[in-house]
Motif scaffolding. Structure first.
Motif, PDB file in Angstrom:
ATOM      1  N   LEU A   1       0.682  -0.668  -0.176  1.00 38.22           N
ATOM      2  CA  LEU A   1      -0.351   0.259  -0.170  1.00 38.22           C
ATOM      3  C   LEU A   1       0.965   1.503   0.082  1.00 38.22           C
ATOM      4  CD1 LEU A   1      -2.659  -0.915   2.421  1.00 38.22           C
ATOM      5  CD2 LEU A   1      -3.256  -0.803   0.606  1.00 38.22           C
ATOM      6  N   TYR A   2       2.437   1.362   0.630  1.00 35.48           N
ATOM      7  CA  TYR A   2       3.039   2.456   0.886  1.00 35.48           C
ATOM      8  C   TYR A   2       4.373   1.891   1.578  1.00 35.48           C
ATOM      9  CZ  TYR A   2       4.569   6.463   3.285  1.00 35.48           C
ATOM     10  OH  TYR A   2       5.590   7.400   3.719  1.00 35.48           O
ATOM     11  N   GLU A   3       5.219   2.190   0.651  1.00 38.56           N
ATOM     12  CA  GLU A   3       6.461   2.810   0.816  1.00 38.56           C
ATOM     13  C   GLU A   3       6.788   3.258   1.010  1.00 38.56           C
ATOM     14  OE1 GLU A   3       9.310   0.530  -2.091  1.00 38.56           O
ATOM     15  OE2 GLU A   3      10.877   0.387   0.631  1.00 38.56           O
ATOM     16  N   GLY A   4       7.492   3.719   2.219  1.00 41.95           N
ATOM     17  CA  GLY A   4       8.066   5.390   3.931  1.00 41.95           C
ATOM     18  C   GLY A   4       9.279   5.085   3.319  1.00 41.95           C
ATOM     19  N   LYS A   5       9.937   5.990   4.347  1.00 40.55           N
ATOM     20  CA  LYS A   5      11.649   5.850   4.464  1.00 40.55           C
ATOM     21  C   LYS A   5      12.233   4.488   5.461  1.00 40.55           C
ATOM     22  CE  LYS A   5      11.317   9.772   5.749  1.00 40.55           C
ATOM     23  NZ  LYS A   5      10.154  10.729   5.697  1.00 40.55           N
ATOM     24  N   ALA A   6      11.306   4.239   5.996  1.00 41.49           N
ATOM     25  CA  ALA A   6      12.483   3.085   6.857  1.00 41.49           C
ATOM     26  C   ALA A   6      10.996   1.960   7.184  1.00 41.49           C
ATOM     27  CB  ALA A   6      11.800   3.986   8.543  1.00 41.49           C
ATOM     28  N   LYS A   7       9.941   1.563   5.823  1.00 43.26           N
ATOM     29  CA  LYS A   7       9.100   1.162   6.838  1.00 43.26           C
ATOM     30  C   LYS A   7       7.986   0.421   4.824  1.00 43.26           C
ATOM     31  CE  LYS A   7       6.368   2.415  10.697  1.00 43.26           C
ATOM     32  NZ  LYS A   7       7.259   2.850  11.237  1.00 43.26           N
ATOM     33  N   LYS A   8       7.580  -0.606   4.930  1.00 41.03           N
ATOM     34  CA  LYS A   8       6.681  -1.044   4.323  1.00 41.03           C
ATOM     35  C   LYS A   8       5.387  -0.905   5.234  1.00 41.03           C
ATOM     36  CE  LYS A   8      10.241  -2.854   0.996  1.00 41.03           C
ATOM     37  NZ  LYS A   8      10.405  -3.909  -0.347  1.00 41.03           N
TER      38      LYS A   8
ATOM     39  N   THR B   1      -2.917   0.354  21.894  1.00 36.81           N
ATOM     40  CA  THR B   1      -2.134   0.834  20.395  1.00 36.81           C
ATOM     41  C   THR B   1      -2.284   0.161  19.297  1.00 36.81           C
ATOM     42  OG1 THR B   1       0.038  -1.258  20.809  1.00 36.81           O
ATOM     43  CG2 THR B   1      -0.124   0.908  22.497  1.00 36.81           C
ATOM     44  N   HIS B   2      -1.718   0.020  17.908  1.00 39.92           N
ATOM     45  CA  HIS B   2      -2.332  -0.761  17.100  1.00 39.92           C
ATOM     46  C   HIS B   2      -1.482  -1.801  16.959  1.00 39.92           C
ATOM     47  CE1 HIS B   2       1.261   0.360  13.970  1.00 39.92           C
ATOM     48  NE2 HIS B   2       2.197   0.443  15.615  1.00 39.92           N
ATOM     49  N   TYR B   3      -0.518  -2.265  17.949  1.00 42.48           N
ATOM     50  CA  TYR B   3       0.144  -3.671  17.824  1.00 42.48           C
ATOM     51  C   TYR B   3      -1.180  -4.649  17.814  1.00 42.48           C
ATOM     52  CZ  TYR B   3       2.925  -7.054  18.965  1.00 42.48           C
ATOM     53  OH  TYR B   3       4.051  -8.289  19.678  1.00 42.48           O
TER      54      TYR B   3
ATOM     55  N   VAL C   1      -0.720  -5.710  12.438  1.00 41.12           N
ATOM     56  CA  VAL C   1      -0.604  -4.321  13.410  1.00 41.12           C
ATOM     57  C   VAL C   1      -2.523  -3.868  12.466  1.00 41.12           C
ATOM     58  CG1 VAL C   1       0.994  -3.515  13.338  1.00 41.12           C
ATOM     59  CG2 VAL C   1      -0.181  -2.260  11.362  1.00 41.12           C
ATOM     60  N   LYS C   2      -2.777  -3.090  13.817  1.00 36.31           N
ATOM     61  CA  LYS C   2      -4.145  -2.447  13.237  1.00 36.31           C
ATOM     62  C   LYS C   2      -3.954  -0.871  12.595  1.00 36.31           C
ATOM     63  CE  LYS C   2      -5.906  -3.710  17.829  1.00 36.31           C
ATOM     64  NZ  LYS C   2      -6.790  -3.247  18.881  1.00 36.31           N
ATOM     65  N   LYS C   3      -5.192  -1.775  11.110  1.00 38.65           N
ATOM     66  CA  LYS C   3      -5.031  -0.033  10.440  1.00 38.65           C
ATOM     67  C   LYS C   3      -5.532   1.146  10.624  1.00 38.65           C
ATOM     68  CE  LYS C   3      -6.129   0.622   5.871  1.00 38.65           C
ATOM     69  NZ  LYS C   3      -6.590   0.517   4.123  1.00 38.65           N
TER      70      LYS C   3
ATOM     71  N   ILE D   1       6.000   9.941  18.232  1.00 34.57           N
ATOM     72  CA  ILE D   1       5.601   8.787  18.299  1.00 34.57           C
ATOM     73  C   ILE D   1       3.762   9.688  17.111  1.00 34.57           C
ATOM     74  CG2 ILE D   1       6.066   7.453  20.484  1.00 34.57           C
ATOM     75  CD1 ILE D   1       3.591   9.955  21.854  1.00 34.57           C
ATOM     76  N   GLU D   2       3.385   8.950  16.900  1.00 38.33           N
ATOM     77  CA  GLU D   2       2.043   9.000  16.041  1.00 38.33           C
ATOM     78  C   GLU D   2       0.735   8.069  16.191  1.00 38.33           C
ATOM     79  OE1 GLU D   2       3.583   8.273  11.691  1.00 38.33           O
ATOM     80  OE2 GLU D   2       5.516   9.261  12.110  1.00 38.33           O
ATOM     81  N   PHE D   3       0.103   9.143  16.970  1.00 42.30           N
ATOM     82  CA  PHE D   3      -1.248   8.511  16.644  1.00 42.30           C
ATOM     83  C   PHE D   3      -1.834   8.291  15.650  1.00 42.30           C
ATOM     84  CE2 PHE D   3       0.102  10.224  20.889  1.00 42.30           C
ATOM     85  CZ  PHE D   3      -0.099   9.351  21.382  1.00 42.30           C
TER      86      PHE D   3
HETATM   87  P1  ADP Z   1       7.439   7.816   6.800  1.00 39.94           P
HETATM   88  O1  ADP Z   1       5.807   7.878   6.035  1.00 39.94           O
HETATM   89  O2  ADP Z   1       7.608   8.889   7.065  1.00 39.94           O
HETATM   90  O3  ADP Z   1       8.405   7.743   5.784  1.00 39.94           O
HETATM   91  P2  ADP Z   1       7.844   5.106   7.424  1.00 39.94           P
HETATM   92  O4  ADP Z   1       8.773   4.688   6.461  1.00 39.94           O
HETATM   93  O5  ADP Z   1       7.512   4.417   8.956  1.00 39.94           O
HETATM   94  O6  ADP Z   1       7.806   6.663   7.725  1.00 39.94           O
HETATM   95  O7  ADP Z   1       6.595   4.313   6.737  1.00 39.94           O
HETATM   96  C1  ADP Z   1       5.584   4.013   7.406  1.00 39.94           C
HETATM   97  C2  ADP Z   1       4.076   4.939   7.279  1.00 39.94           C
HETATM   98  O8  ADP Z   1       3.289   3.838   7.970  1.00 39.94           O
HETATM   99  C3  ADP Z   1       3.844   5.991   7.779  1.00 39.94           C
HETATM  100  O9  ADP Z   1       3.703   6.998   6.638  1.00 39.94           O
HETATM  101  C4  ADP Z   1       2.816   6.202   9.103  1.00 39.94           C
HETATM  102  O10 ADP Z   1       2.302   7.346   9.555  1.00 39.94           O
HETATM  103  C5  ADP Z   1       1.876   4.663   8.243  1.00 39.94           C
HETATM  104  N1  ADP Z   1       1.860   3.813  10.071  1.00 39.94           N
HETATM  105  C6  ADP Z   1       2.280   3.569  11.348  1.00 39.94           C
HETATM  106  N2  ADP Z   1       1.452   2.604  12.079  1.00 39.94           N
HETATM  107  C7  ADP Z   1       0.473   2.979  10.855  1.00 39.94           C
HETATM  108  C8  ADP Z   1      -0.811   1.697  11.366  1.00 39.94           C
HETATM  109  N3  ADP Z   1      -1.007   0.895  12.576  1.00 39.94           N
HETATM  110  N4  ADP Z   1      -2.142   2.417  10.109  1.00 39.94           N
HETATM  111  C9  ADP Z   1      -1.998   2.286   9.068  1.00 39.94           C
HETATM  112  N5  ADP Z   1      -0.663   3.372   8.915  1.00 39.94           N
HETATM  113  C10 ADP Z   1       0.388   3.242   9.625  1.00 39.94           C
END
Ligand code: ADP
Ligand code: UDP
Length: 239
Positions: free
Chosen positions: A7-14, A68-70, A81-83, A178-180
């Motif tokens: 769905l998304y590729e960020g800087k540290a996580k997919k 938490t979302h865990y 995790v919970k979306k 942190i993020e919520f």
């Molecule tokens: P970034 O988007 O800053 O590059 P990451 O590589 O960590 O960061 O990408 C993870 C993305 O997933 C972030 O945008 C974060 O806000 C989002 N995220 C984290 N937890 C959840 C979740 N439970 N549901 C939906 N999105 C989440």
């Protein structure tokens, strides 16, 4: 749990979809960035450490009463995790001056505050995540007053818990981000991650930095510092 489309590729996580619309799989990478992506690199083994550390800490927080979302760890790098719908704020708590606080106010790093501070940045890469105040959060409709009251209370609660936990590991929790997010029913939960990428963690005895500042500031020993801080957590868990 089946991993479906990316769905998304960020800087540290997919982030991947699953066959359950209410659940996601996050996969932690070794990629490291700093200064809003201007500095790039790799920290070997970071994804494994951040995944495990974040899960352990969220599990403890959940037991202490913070939602938490865990859901559960799936593998070395992957977690269910919970979306949530992310509240587009970086919530930053500080116990000791460092980083942008020290720079903005012209104070040294390492000044211990009498009480923790709380601040918010608007999560917006194009704008470089600007600092934002509560009235502006409401003006932009990023969150309601009621949600911000919950976020503030949880953030201080998370700080109290994590500060004590890290102290028991011989580590000072300097600051963290942190993020919520909102669950489908509107409930606010802690999301994203808590790791050496998102916290400043200093050895209490020596002041040695055991976090991403080693990468940001080219201090060397980055992988070793991540391994050391994870080792401290695991030693505390073994009692
Ligand atoms: P970034 O988007 O800053 O590059 P990451 O590589 O960590 O960061 O990408 C993870 C993305 O997933 C972030 O945008 C974060 O806000 C989002 N995220 C984290 N937890 C959840 C979740 N439970 N549901 C939906 N999105 C989440
Ligand atoms: N932080 C983060 N992501 C960001 C900005 C900050 O995880 O995009 C964390 C950072 O690791 C530190 C805390 O938030 O633990 C406070 O960071 P600061 O505002 O001092 O910014 P920096 O000096 O990292 O630019």
């Amino acid at each position: 749990m089946e991993k479906k489309e990316l769905l998304y590729e960020g800087k540290a996580k997919k982030v991947f979809a699953t066959d359950d619309p209410e659940l996601l799989i996050v996969s932690y990478k070794d990629d490291a960035t700093a200064f809003n992506g201007k500095k790039k690199g790799t920290i070997a083994g970071k994804g494994v450490i951040n995944n495990r550390m974040s899960n352990r800490l969220m599990d403890k927080l959940e037991q202490s009463g913070i939602p938490t979302h865990y859901v559960r760890e799936l593998s070395d790098r992957e977690t269910l995790v919970k979306k949530v719908q992310i509240v587009p704020l970086e919530v930053i708590v500080r116990n000791v001056s460092a980083g942008s606080f020290a720079k903005r106010y012209g104070v040294e790093e390492g000044v211990v505050f009498d009480r923790p501070t709380l601040e918010f940045s608007y999560k917006n890469d194009a704008l470089d995540d600007p600092l934002i105040c509560l009235p502006h959060i409401y003006a932009l409709g990023l969150a309601s007053e009621k949600e911000m009251d919950t976020i503030k209370a949880y953030s201080y609660g998370i700080n109290r818990f994590l500060k004590d936990f890290w102290a028991s590991c011989g580590v000072t929790l300097v600051d963290f981000k942190i993020e919520f997010g909102r669950l489908p029913d509107g409930k606010i939960v802690l999301a994203d991650e808590i790791s050496p990428d998102t916290c400043r963690l200093w050895d209490s005895a020596t002041g040695k930095k055991l976090d991403k500042d080693r990468f940001r500031r080219d201090l060397g020993g980055v992988e070793e510092a991540y391994a050391e801080i994870m080792g401290r957590l695991e030693a505390a868990d073994r009692g």
